[in-house]
Structure formats: C-alpha cells, structure tokens
Design a protein around this motif. Structure first.
Motif, PDB file in Angstrom:
ATOM      1  N   LEU A 156      60.428  56.562  48.596  1.00 19.63           N
ATOM      2  CA  LEU A 156      59.092  57.153  48.612  1.00 19.63           C
ATOM      3  C   LEU A 156      58.767  57.503  50.059  1.00 19.63           C
ATOM      4  O   LEU A 156      58.688  56.621  50.918  1.00 19.63           O
ATOM      5  N   LEU A 158      57.330  58.339  53.598  1.00 24.14           N
ATOM      6  CA  LEU A 158      56.174  58.066  54.446  1.00 24.14           C
ATOM      7  C   LEU A 158      55.902  59.238  55.378  1.00 24.14           C
ATOM      8  O   LEU A 158      54.779  59.448  55.826  1.00 24.14           O
ATOM      9  N   GLY A 282      54.467  60.984  50.386  1.00 24.95           N
ATOM     10  CA  GLY A 282      53.886  60.744  49.079  1.00 24.95           C
ATOM     11  C   GLY A 282      54.739  61.216  47.919  1.00 24.95           C
ATOM     12  O   GLY A 282      54.375  61.007  46.761  1.00 24.95           O
ATOM     13  N   ASP A 384      53.798  51.119  43.728  1.00 31.54           N
ATOM     14  CA  ASP A 384      52.435  51.638  43.815  1.00 31.54           C
ATOM     15  C   ASP A 384      52.106  51.959  45.265  1.00 31.54           C
ATOM     16  O   ASP A 384      52.446  51.184  46.173  1.00 31.54           O
ATOM     17  N   ARG A 385      51.443  53.079  45.468  1.00 30.91           N
ATOM     18  CA  ARG A 385      50.958  53.493  46.793  1.00 30.91           C
ATOM     19  C   ARG A 385      49.440  53.422  46.775  1.00 30.91           C
ATOM     20  O   ARG A 385      48.791  54.036  45.928  1.00 30.91           O
ATOM     21  N   CYS A 386      48.857  52.675  47.712  1.00 29.91           N
ATOM     22  CA  CYS A 386      47.409  52.454  47.734  1.00 29.91           C
ATOM     23  C   CYS A 386      46.855  52.859  49.094  1.00 29.91           C
ATOM     24  O   CYS A 386      47.330  52.392  50.137  1.00 29.91           O
ATOM     25  N   HIS A 447      46.490  51.292  54.290  1.00 25.21           N
ATOM     26  CA  HIS A 447      47.614  51.781  53.495  1.00 25.21           C
ATOM     27  C   HIS A 447      48.484  50.595  53.123  1.00 25.21           C
ATOM     28  O   HIS A 447      48.937  49.853  54.007  1.00 25.21           O
ATOM     29  N   TYR A 449      51.633  49.211  50.066  1.00 27.60           N
ATOM     30  CA  TYR A 449      52.543  49.544  48.979  1.00 27.60           C
ATOM     31  C   TYR A 449      52.882  48.267  48.212  1.00 27.60           C
ATOM     32  O   TYR A 449      53.021  47.201  48.808  1.00 27.60           O
TER      33      TYR A 449
END
Length: 461
Positions: A156, A158, A282, A384-386, A447, A449
């Motif tokens: 994923l 960055l 993303g 999950d990306r938060c 940020h 993950y």
C-alpha cells in the motif's frame, strides 16, 4: 496486565511493541528513509546517516521479531530490558489474544507480518513459493528458505511507488522483440519465433508455455556473463544515442536506471518482459504465490503471510535460483478492473482465461469518512488506512482476531474499554481479539495503519 501474564476476558488493552529494522542495500540512506525515522522513534536508537534503512518489521517472524514494551499506567513506555519477552513468546503464553477461530486455523501463530518499506533502488526479480513448494525448499535449504510458509503479500503506497509485476501480454512482447534487438541476440531467433508466430486463439496453456520458454531462456543466459554484458552494452549505448533524438518510453528510462544500479545483470534486460506499475499514495497492489515481481522505488506499508521466503533470479547480489524461479511461476497475465470493489478483490476467470492487462490496483473501500480498507483475496490479512484531522475520532469495531497498529504521522489517543494510550509517530501496538478501539487525533493530522486477519475469513470459517 503483566507482560507474560494472562489477559482477562474483560481486559482488552493494547500492547506496545518494539520492532526490528533491516538494513538491506536497496534501502534509503539515513534520515531520508521513513523506515529509519520510524525505527528511531520506536526504539530510541539514533539514525546512522550513511547506512541504508530498508524494512521495518512488525510481527513474530524469527528473522525480525517484535518485543513487548512494558508500560506504566499512563501509557508511557518504561523501557525494554535484556531478556524481554518477544511478541511470539507472549502470544504462545496468551493464545486467547488471537481469538478462537485464528487459533483453530493457524495455531498459536500470528498469521500475518506487517512492514514499512523505503525503497531507493530496485529489489530483486523474485517470487514467493506457495505452501507446498515452501515446505520442500525449507526442508532442502533451511539456511536460504527460512520457514515453510507461503507468502502472498500486498503493498500500500505511502508515496508514489513503482514496481515490475507480472508479464506483459504476448502481443506486447512481439513489439518488444521487434524493437529491442538485444533481447533477440540473447535468446536466439528460434525462441523469438515462438512469440512472433503466436496467435491468441492458440489458447491460455500455449501462451503460458511460450512465456515460460522465453523467460527461462533469457534468465538462463545469466550463466554467461559475457553474453549479458555484451548485450547490455549495446542496449545502453543505443538508448543513450536515441535519447538525443527522441523521447524514450517509461520502460526504456527504467532500464537505464536499473543498469546503473545493477550493471551486467540479466534482470535489466528482463524488465522489458514485465508490467511497469506505478501506484499513487493510497493505492495498493497484491501478489499471490508464484507471481513474479520486483519493487523499484518509493515507500509503502506491506503486509503478507508470516514468511520470509524469496526465490530470486535477477537485480540482486544475493543468492539466485533461476531454475526454481522459472519452474514455479504461474505465467498468468493478470486482469485489471475498474468495476465495483467486490469484483476488484476477486480472482475472475472468463471461460478459463484471465483477462489480459495490468495487475489489479486497489483503491481502498471507505468504511467511514476516516478509514479505508484494502482486502486482498488471502485469508491471512487485510489493511486499514486511517487519516484523522485534529480533534476527530473514529472507532475500530471489535473483530474476532488480532491486529497491529502503526502510527505513521501525528499524535493522538487510542482507547479500549479499560485503558487509554497516548500515541505518536513510530508507535506500534498489538490489539488482542475482540478489542474495540477508539482513536482520537490530538495533532493537525493523525495517520495510522492497521493490519489484521482478513474479515472475510471470519464470515466464511
């Protein structure tokens, strides 16, 4: 909760981790590396500016284990002493933190390994063996193949991230053979004619056989350093001259870059055979067992089944096993999809054929305004990306399996029903099964993950 002690059914506290770093030569140097900064903040160890920092490992693999950090009641770390308990050992003593379904499937083992990567130059042309082959390789060469597990994985991005992934279509390969005469010189006209005379109506199995034949012949030529050196010299000279009168393609520019990194390496020429994939921040890319790939540049989080098995054949000074790599690959031409997410994360066949084109690019599925989920077709993991702005809060609902959280930027609070932890960039926390976690940002942006067992595993198991 005491380190090494039991975890009560009502107590679902987060456990802080101190994690491992890998200084492979393809990593970014010193503080230019996100991995270096993350490791320094996580461990308290300073950054060595003339040293490459490649991978930050979060998990239980024996090649880069994480350790429990004891913490005071306010959540502040109070040190990692010699003889501290590894996460792997602690889980073995407290298997309930994995949840019943995870224990039933994988035993007392965390099924995924979470990483941050900082890539300055190309990684090796490689693939990861399936479970059956991994068991054989580990038994035969345990010093090279460190475990007996398979290694499906997902990256994923960055930052902008480049990779080589899977083979180009045979129609594209025909154009390569016509426009890159140096490949023809290495493999010979007989092998090239297999491609040039191929008709898509010949079918999938014939296509795989042709790809296998061409790739094996090319990579086997690495046994003759003189042949590869001569071909590369001609290729680089020709592209350098042509660059003065025309704009080179992205693939040609990439080949020039790779040759500077790995002179006289057959992998430089082989790059013409693969899809050149570019991810924006993303976006994610997943890879199954026996799928060929090479990461080229950028920074990412990576998640995989808990394994460190790699079979290499180019763009590397490390051990190569051309014969095994060429024999194990699927030689599939992977599909691309911009259809709804349920299609994108599925492996789709039409009349037994894969749709031809680039590999799938996952955009993430929004779960709420702050969290996007990336779900590959593997049981072991999802990510999950938060991203939270100042003062914003979000809840990660309780799930039946374990999770690992890593804070990539900012500061905030992470709360369970019984405890609150102050967190900041570089913090890594293990969350036991059935822990509901509220995250609140106390900085301009937070940020983080999360890696966890694939949610679909719990709905189908």
């Amino acid at each position: 909760m005491e380190v090494g002690g039991g975890l009560g059914k009502k107590e679902r506290r987060l456990v802080r981790l101190r994690c491992s770093v890998k200084n492979y030569d393809w990593g970014r140097m010193g503080s230019e590396s996100r991995v270096a900064r993350m490791h320094s903040l996580n461990s308290g160890v300073g950054v060595v500016e003339d040293k490459p920092y490649a991978e930050f490992w979060m998990g239980t693999h024996e090649s880069g284990p994480s350790f429990i950090i004891r913490s005071a009641e306010n959540g502040a770390a109070i040190g990692l002493e010699s003889g501290s308990v590894s996460l792997n050992s602690w889980i073995a003593q407290n298997p309930e933190v994995l949840g019943d379904k995870v224990v039933k499937k994988w035993g007392h083992n965390l099924p995924f390994l979470f990483k941050v990567l900082s890539v300055a130059k190309g990684l090796s042309i490689q693939a990861h063996p399936d479970k059956e082959l991994a068991e054989v390789l580990h038994k035969l060469q345990p010093n090279v193949y460190k475990d007996d597990n398979h290694k499906p994985e997902m990256v994923l991005a960055l930052t902008e991230f480049e990779a080589l992934c899977g083979f180009i279509r045979l129609e594209e390969l025909k154009g390569v053979l016509q426009n890159v005469p140096e490949i023809l010189e290495v493999i010979g006209s007989a092998y090239a004619n297999q491609v040039l005379h191929f008709n898509e109506q010949d079918g999938e199995e014939k296509a795989k056989a042709v790809l296998r034949s061409i790739f094996t012949q090319l990579m086997s030529a690495s046994n003759s350093r003189e042949v590869i050196s001569k071909a590369l010299s001609k290729l680089i000279s020709r592209l350098t001259m042509e660059k003065k009168v025309r704009e080179l393609t992205d693939k040609e520019e990439l080949v020039l870059r790779l040759e500077k990194q790995y002179p006289d390496d057959v992998g430089v020429i082989a790059a013409f055979l693969f899809n050149h994939v570019k991810l924006n921040a993303g976006e994610a890319l997943y890879l199954g067992a026996n799928e060929l790939h090479a990461y080229i540049y950028g920074e990412c989080v990576e998640c995989m089944a808990t394994s460190d098995n790699v079979v290499r054949a180019g763009l590397t000074p490390k051990n190569r096993d051309v014969k095994i790599l060429c024999s194990m690959l699927t030689y599939k031409q992977m599909m691309v999809s911009i259809m709804p997410w349920i299609t994108v994360i599925s492996i789709v066949y039409l009349s037994g054929f894969w749709l031809q084109g680039f590999p799938d690019i996952l955009k993430g599925v929004p779960l709420n305004p702050y969290i996007s989920r990336y779900t590959p077709p593997f049981d072991e993991f999802e990510v999950d990306r938060c991203i939270l702005h100042l003062g914003a809060s979000v809840v990660f609902p309780a799930v039946p399996g374990p999770s690992i959280f890593v804070v990539m930027m900012g500061q905030g609070r992470m709360q369970t029903s019984s405890h609150e932890d102050l967190v900041m960039e570089g913090d890594v926390l293990f969350a036991p099964a059935s822990a509901e976690i509220r995250v609140t940002s106390t900085a301009s942006q937070l940020h983080l993950y999360r890696a966890g067992v694939n949610t679909r595993f719990f709905s189908t198991s």
